[in-house]
Design a protein around this motif. Structure first.
Motif, PDB file in Angstrom:
ATOM      1  N   ILE A 172      15.551  14.954  -9.939  1.00 18.96           N
ATOM      2  CA  ILE A 172      15.179  14.133  -8.796  1.00 18.96           C
ATOM      3  C   ILE A 172      13.696  14.322  -8.500  1.00 18.96           C
ATOM      4  CG2 ILE A 172      15.604  13.647  -6.363  1.00 18.96           C
ATOM      5  CD1 ILE A 172      18.000  13.047  -8.150  1.00 18.96           C
ATOM      6  N   VAL A 173      12.977  13.227  -8.354  1.00 15.72           N
ATOM      7  CA  VAL A 173      11.564  13.278  -7.972  1.00 15.72           C
ATOM      8  C   VAL A 173      11.392  12.514  -6.667  1.00 15.72           C
ATOM      9  CG1 VAL A 173       9.190  12.760  -8.623  1.00 15.72           C
ATOM     10  CG2 VAL A 173      10.847  13.398 -10.388  1.00 15.72           C
ATOM     11  N   ASN A 174      10.873  13.215  -5.653  1.00 10.51           N
ATOM     12  CA  ASN A 174      10.598  12.616  -4.343  1.00 10.51           C
ATOM     13  C   ASN A 174       9.095  12.384  -4.227  1.00 10.51           C
ATOM     14  OD1 ASN A 174      13.416  13.196  -3.220  1.00 10.51           O
ATOM     15  ND2 ASN A 174      12.720  15.246  -3.728  1.00 10.51           N
ATOM     16  N   VAL A 175       8.711  11.185  -3.780  1.00  9.32           N
ATOM     17  CA  VAL A 175       7.295  10.811  -3.716  1.00  9.32           C
ATOM     18  C   VAL A 175       6.972  10.253  -2.339  1.00  9.32           C
ATOM     19  CG1 VAL A 175       5.477   9.385  -4.709  1.00  9.32           C
ATOM     20  CG2 VAL A 175       7.308  10.248  -6.171  1.00  9.32           C
ATOM     21  N   SER A 176       5.824  10.665  -1.785  1.00 16.87           N
ATOM     22  CA  SER A 176       5.372  10.112  -0.504  1.00 16.87           C
ATOM     23  C   SER A 176       3.883  10.358  -0.347  1.00 16.87           C
ATOM     24  CB  SER A 176       6.124  10.757   0.668  1.00 16.87           C
ATOM     25  OG  SER A 176       5.731  10.188   1.900  1.00 16.87           O
ATOM     26  N   ILE A 177       3.223   9.479   0.368  1.00 20.16           N
ATOM     27  CA  ILE A 177       1.829   9.701   0.735  1.00 20.16           C
ATOM     28  C   ILE A 177       1.795  10.667   1.919  1.00 20.16           C
ATOM     29  CG2 ILE A 177      -0.221   8.593   1.728  1.00 20.16           C
ATOM     30  CD1 ILE A 177       0.400   6.177  -0.008  1.00 20.16           C
ATOM     31  N   ALA A 178       0.849  11.604   1.882  1.00 21.38           N
ATOM     32  CA  ALA A 178       0.749  12.620   2.922  1.00 21.38           C
ATOM     33  C   ALA A 178       0.284  12.024   4.250  1.00 21.38           C
ATOM     34  CB  ALA A 178      -0.218  13.718   2.470  1.00 21.38           C
ATOM     35  N   GLY A 179       0.543  12.750   5.316  1.00 23.08           N
ATOM     36  CA  GLY A 179       0.104  12.340   6.636  1.00 23.08           C
ATOM     37  C   GLY A 179       1.176  11.565   7.383  1.00 23.08           C
ATOM     38  N   LYS A 180       0.939  11.365   8.659  1.00 20.37           N
ATOM     39  CA  LYS A 180       1.909  10.697   9.526  1.00 20.37           C
ATOM     40  C   LYS A 180       2.232   9.298   9.048  1.00 20.37           C
ATOM     41  CE  LYS A 180       2.727   9.528  14.386  1.00 20.37           C
ATOM     42  NZ  LYS A 180       2.159   9.573  15.769  1.00 20.37           N
ATOM     43  N   GLU A 181       1.217   8.531   8.643  1.00 24.65           N
ATOM     44  CA  GLU A 181       1.449   7.152   8.209  1.00 24.65           C
ATOM     45  C   GLU A 181       2.251   7.110   6.916  1.00 24.65           C
ATOM     46  OE1 GLU A 181      -2.363   5.343   7.979  1.00 24.65           O
ATOM     47  OE2 GLU A 181      -2.514   4.988  10.132  1.00 24.65           O
ATOM     48  N   GLY A 182       1.975   8.044   5.991  1.00 24.37           N
ATOM     49  CA  GLY A 182       2.712   8.066   4.740  1.00 24.37           C
ATOM     50  C   GLY A 182       4.135   8.546   4.921  1.00 24.37           C
ATOM     51  N   GLN A 183       4.306   9.622   5.699  1.00 24.98           N
ATOM     52  CA  GLN A 183       5.636  10.160   5.923  1.00 24.98           C
ATOM     53  C   GLN A 183       6.507   9.192   6.712  1.00 24.98           C
ATOM     54  OE1 GLN A 183       6.567  13.356   4.578  1.00 24.98           O
ATOM     55  NE2 GLN A 183       4.676  12.869   3.511  1.00 24.98           N
ATOM     56  N   GLY A 184       5.882   8.355   7.541  1.00 24.15           N
ATOM     57  CA  GLY A 184       6.640   7.404   8.345  1.00 24.15           C
ATOM     58  C   GLY A 184       7.012   6.127   7.621  1.00 24.15           C
ATOM     59  N   SER A 185       6.458   5.925   6.433  1.00 22.95           N
ATOM     60  CA  SER A 185       6.732   4.702   5.676  1.00 22.95           C
ATOM     61  C   SER A 185       7.999   4.853   4.851  1.00 22.95           C
ATOM     62  CB  SER A 185       5.558   4.386   4.757  1.00 22.95           C
ATOM     63  OG  SER A 185       5.843   3.285   3.914  1.00 22.95           O
ATOM     64  N   THR A 186       8.680   3.735   4.615  1.00 25.81           N
ATOM     65  CA  THR A 186       9.833   3.738   3.714  1.00 25.81           C
ATOM     66  C   THR A 186       9.412   3.567   2.260  1.00 25.81           C
ATOM     67  OG1 THR A 186      10.160   1.351   3.924  1.00 25.81           O
ATOM     68  CG2 THR A 186      11.309   2.758   5.512  1.00 25.81           C
ATOM     69  N   LEU A 187       8.133   3.302   2.015  1.00 24.68           N
ATOM     70  CA  LEU A 187       7.635   3.079   0.657  1.00 24.68           C
ATOM     71  C   LEU A 187       7.158   4.386   0.038  1.00 24.68           C
ATOM     72  CD1 LEU A 187       5.452  -0.123   1.245  1.00 24.68           C
ATOM     73  CD2 LEU A 187       7.834  -0.010   0.499  1.00 24.68           C
ATOM     74  N   PRO A 188       7.493   4.641  -1.224  1.00 28.23           N
ATOM     75  CA  PRO A 188       7.012   5.873  -1.860  1.00 28.23           C
ATOM     76  C   PRO A 188       5.497   5.892  -2.043  1.00 28.23           C
ATOM     77  CG  PRO A 188       8.090   4.454  -3.468  1.00 28.23           C
ATOM     78  CD  PRO A 188       8.348   3.850  -2.129  1.00 28.23           C
ATOM     79  N   PHE A 189       4.901   4.729  -2.232  1.00 31.24           N
ATOM     80  CA  PHE A 189       3.461   4.648  -2.471  1.00 31.24           C
ATOM     81  C   PHE A 189       2.790   3.807  -1.382  1.00 31.24           C
ATOM     82  CE2 PHE A 189       5.657   5.028  -6.573  1.00 31.24           C
ATOM     83  CZ  PHE A 189       5.129   6.227  -7.005  1.00 31.24           C
ATOM     84  N   GLY A 190       3.277   3.940  -0.151  1.00 29.86           N
ATOM     85  CA  GLY A 190       2.752   3.132   0.941  1.00 29.86           C
ATOM     86  C   GLY A 190       2.633   3.917   2.228  1.00 29.86           C
ATOM     87  N   ILE A 191       2.130   3.243   3.256  1.00 29.33           N
ATOM     88  CA  ILE A 191       1.968   3.835   4.579  1.00 29.33           C
ATOM     89  C   ILE A 191       2.585   2.913   5.623  1.00 29.33           C
ATOM     90  CG2 ILE A 191      -0.155   5.081   3.985  1.00 29.33           C
ATOM     91  CD1 ILE A 191      -1.721   2.837   5.413  1.00 29.33           C
ATOM     92  N   ARG A 192       2.773   3.447   6.811  1.00 29.78           N
ATOM     93  CA  ARG A 192       3.298   2.664   7.920  1.00 29.78           C
ATOM     94  C   ARG A 192       2.156   2.332   8.870  1.00 29.78           C
ATOM     95  NH1 ARG A 192       8.350   1.554   9.554  1.00 29.78           N
ATOM     96  NH2 ARG A 192       8.713   0.991  11.731  1.00 29.78           N
ATOM     97  N   ASP A 193       1.924   1.038   9.087  1.00 27.42           N
ATOM     98  CA  ASP A 193       0.870   0.579   9.982  1.00 27.42           C
ATOM     99  C   ASP A 193       1.234   0.968  11.410  1.00 27.42           C
ATOM    100  OD1 ASP A 193      -0.882  -0.998  11.627  1.00 27.42           O
ATOM    101  OD2 ASP A 193      -1.261  -2.276   9.888  1.00 27.42           O
ATOM    102  N   PRO A 194       0.341   1.684  12.114  1.00 27.69           N
ATOM    103  CA  PRO A 194       0.670   2.135  13.469  1.00 27.69           C
ATOM    104  C   PRO A 194       0.655   1.025  14.520  1.00 27.69           C
ATOM    105  CG  PRO A 194      -1.577   2.759  12.910  1.00 27.69           C
ATOM    106  CD  PRO A 194      -0.982   2.166  11.668  1.00 27.69           C
ATOM    107  N   GLU A 195       0.151  -0.142  14.163  1.00 27.69           N
ATOM    108  CA  GLU A 195       0.109  -1.230  15.144  1.00 27.69           C
ATOM    109  C   GLU A 195       1.532  -1.607  15.563  1.00 27.69           C
ATOM    110  OE1 GLU A 195      -1.447  -5.860  15.505  1.00 27.69           O
ATOM    111  OE2 GLU A 195      -2.269  -4.521  13.980  1.00 27.69           O
TER     112      GLU A 195
END
Length: 211
Positions: free
Chosen positions: A72-95
């Motif tokens: 199993i490989v888990n992937v996420s971008i670091a930081g609040k925006e990355g951890q909050g996103s459902t995308l492995p290679f994306g971020i969550r827009d805080p707007e």
């Protein structure tokens, strides 16, 4: 032109069949225990440009004496925006009040991830889009894994990855130092090059030049 290039890549991401139900364990019949694993190689370019395509490569070896239930490989971008996103290679827009707050930083190419040297996709989809299931790994075997990614959002990003030996909580992976295997890559994505175009597979290629 730059905006059209990024939009085309994001459209390809939305339609891509990559990581959809390909030969994983689904967490069924996993034998509880702690399994020794080692990251033997890890590479991802540190300097990229919007519209460029790069390969993320991981080599993972089962250093134990038993087959692990599932790599199993888990992937996420670091930081609040990355951890909050459902995308492995994306971020969550805080707007607030956005219909689609998740924004890709990289777009995963169709039929990826895959095992190195293979043309077939691997890494079955799980209930978590950030989790890729590559199925059982025999004792002493090494899996060389490849993700093909196109950069679509400028900035400096840290990409985190961690390795598990199964989907169930009582199936764990450890290194020889008794820590969970994993690591990170830091990449800087700069402004787009305009000598690229999107092909039918949603990948970036050099523009053809008419003579």
């Amino acid at each position: 032109m730059r905006a059209a290039l990024v939009a085309a890549l994001i459209t390809g991401f939305a339609l891509s069949p990559a990581a959809c139900g390909r030969g994983g364990s689904r967490g069924s019949n996993e034998e509880a225990g702690t399994y020794p694993l080692k990251v033997t190689s890890a590479s991802f370019p540190a300097d990229q440009q919007i519209g460029s395509t790069a390969l993320l490569d991981l080599g993972i070896r089962n250093t134990g004496k038993k087959t692990i239930p599932a790599l199993i490989v888990n992937v996420s971008i670091a930081g609040k925006e990355g951890q909050g996103s459902t995308l492995p290679f994306g971020i969550r827009d805080p707007e607030p009040e956005l219909a689609q707050p998740d924004r890709p930083v990289w777009v995963l190419a169709a039929r990826y991830p895959r095992f190195a040297g293979s043309s077939e996709p691997a890494g079955a989809e799980t209930s978590n889009p950030k989790t890729f299931d590559f199925g059982p790994l025999k004792a002493g075997a090494t899996a060389d894994l490849v993700w093909k990614l196109s950069a679509v959002k400028a900035g400096r990003w840290t990409l985190l990855y961690s390795i598990d030996a199964g989907l169930n909580e009582d199936v764990k992976a450890k290194t020889t130092g008794s820590v969970k295997p994993g690591g990170s890559f830091t990449a800087r994505i700069s402004a787009a090059r305009l000598d690229k175009e999107v092909n039918g597979a949603g990948e970036l290629i050099e523009k053809s030049r008419e003579k």
